[in-house]
Design a protein around this motif. Structure first.
Motif, PDB file in Angstrom:
ATOM      1  N   TYR A 193      86.139  64.177   3.742  1.00 38.33           N
ATOM      2  CA  TYR A 193      84.908  64.199   4.527  1.00 38.33           C
ATOM      3  C   TYR A 193      84.243  62.817   4.478  1.00 38.33           C
ATOM      4  O   TYR A 193      83.780  62.304   5.486  1.00 38.33           O
ATOM      5  N   MET A 202      86.226  60.491   6.733  1.00 38.85           N
ATOM      6  CA  MET A 202      85.889  60.651   8.151  1.00 38.85           C
ATOM      7  C   MET A 202      84.581  59.931   8.462  1.00 38.85           C
ATOM      8  O   MET A 202      84.472  59.238   9.484  1.00 38.85           O
ATOM      9  N   ASN A 240      90.668  60.935  13.260  1.00 40.39           N
ATOM     10  CA  ASN A 240      91.389  62.137  13.692  1.00 40.39           C
ATOM     11  C   ASN A 240      92.470  62.555  12.701  1.00 40.39           C
ATOM     12  O   ASN A 240      92.660  63.749  12.452  1.00 40.39           O
ATOM     13  N   LYS A 267      90.723  64.121   9.786  1.00 42.35           N
ATOM     14  CA  LYS A 267      90.204  65.434  10.178  1.00 42.35           C
ATOM     15  C   LYS A 267      91.316  66.482  10.162  1.00 42.35           C
ATOM     16  O   LYS A 267      91.116  67.605   9.693  1.00 42.35           O
ATOM     17  N   TYR A 269      92.002  67.243   6.579  1.00 40.57           N
ATOM     18  CA  TYR A 269      90.871  68.015   6.054  1.00 40.57           C
ATOM     19  C   TYR A 269      91.007  69.487   6.466  1.00 40.57           C
ATOM     20  O   TYR A 269      90.875  70.393   5.635  1.00 40.57           O
ATOM     21  N   GLU A 270      91.282  69.732   7.735  1.00 41.74           N
ATOM     22  CA  GLU A 270      91.420  71.115   8.230  1.00 41.74           C
ATOM     23  C   GLU A 270      92.601  71.817   7.563  1.00 41.74           C
ATOM     24  O   GLU A 270      92.521  72.995   7.214  1.00 41.74           O
TER      25      GLU A 270
END
Length: 184
Positions: free
Chosen positions: A130, A133, A171, A174, A177-178
């Motif tokens: 996080y 990002m 991106n 992210k 992270y997801e």
């Protein structure tokens, strides 16, 4: 390890001296949202990623950020080529010259030295990603600000390319992270 090819990720050929822009660009060398902090952040965080997927991504992006440092350095050197001491002083680069001549020293554009506190790390993969990002978004914003401060297409081209890489890195972080959010 690496195979070093003696070419930059994006060609840089700045033909016009612009000491003011060089001073501003220094922030992407050693400032809080710059490339040095990003490279060290990612290369440090890779060790606490839970699997090889995370370690590989942080290693890849961290080493790419080292390439971005090389690009920023090249831009600064080309923007200051053949500058006199008087010109450096007039552009606010006299204090750098006093200690380092025309060598780069990691600071922001105000001369504030690089600090290790710029690269945050918690050991928690989700918190670190996080933060990563957010770091990429801050770097993107700085590149946009720098683009607004010049009309020189030789400077704008590499800055646009670097800005786009920040978006790509955001991106990729992210996505990771997801992925971790779904399995951790």
């Amino acid at each position: 390890m690496w195979q070093y090819q003696k070419k930059l990720q994006y060609p840089i050929n700045i033909r016009k001296k612009d000491l003011r822009m060089a001073k501003y660009l220094v922030t992407q060398y050693g400032g809080a949202n710059g490339e040095l902090g990003a490279a060290l952040r990612y290369l440090n965080q890779r060790y606490t990623m839970p699997d090889d997927k995370g370690k590989a991504l942080l290693t890849d992006i961290g080493t790419e950020e080292l390439g971005h440092i090389e690009m920023i350095s090249t831009m600064i050197y080309q923007l200051t080529k053949d500058a006199t001491i008087e010109e450096l002083e007039a552009a606010g680069l006299g204090t750098n010259y006093a200690e380092h001549r025309k060598s780069l020293y990691p600071t922001d554009s105000n001369g504030v030295p690089f600090a290790v506190s710029y690269f945050a790390t918690t050991g928690d993969p989700l918190a670190d990603l996080y933060e990563d990002m957010a770091a990429e978004q801050k770097a993107r914003a700085v590149y946009e600000n720098l683009i607004d401060m010049t009309k020189d297409p030789d400077v704008i081209g590499p800055l646009l390319w670097l800005r786009q890489r920040e978006i790509v890195h955001f991106n990729r972080f992210k996505e990771l992270y997801e992925y971790y959010k779904s399995i951790l």
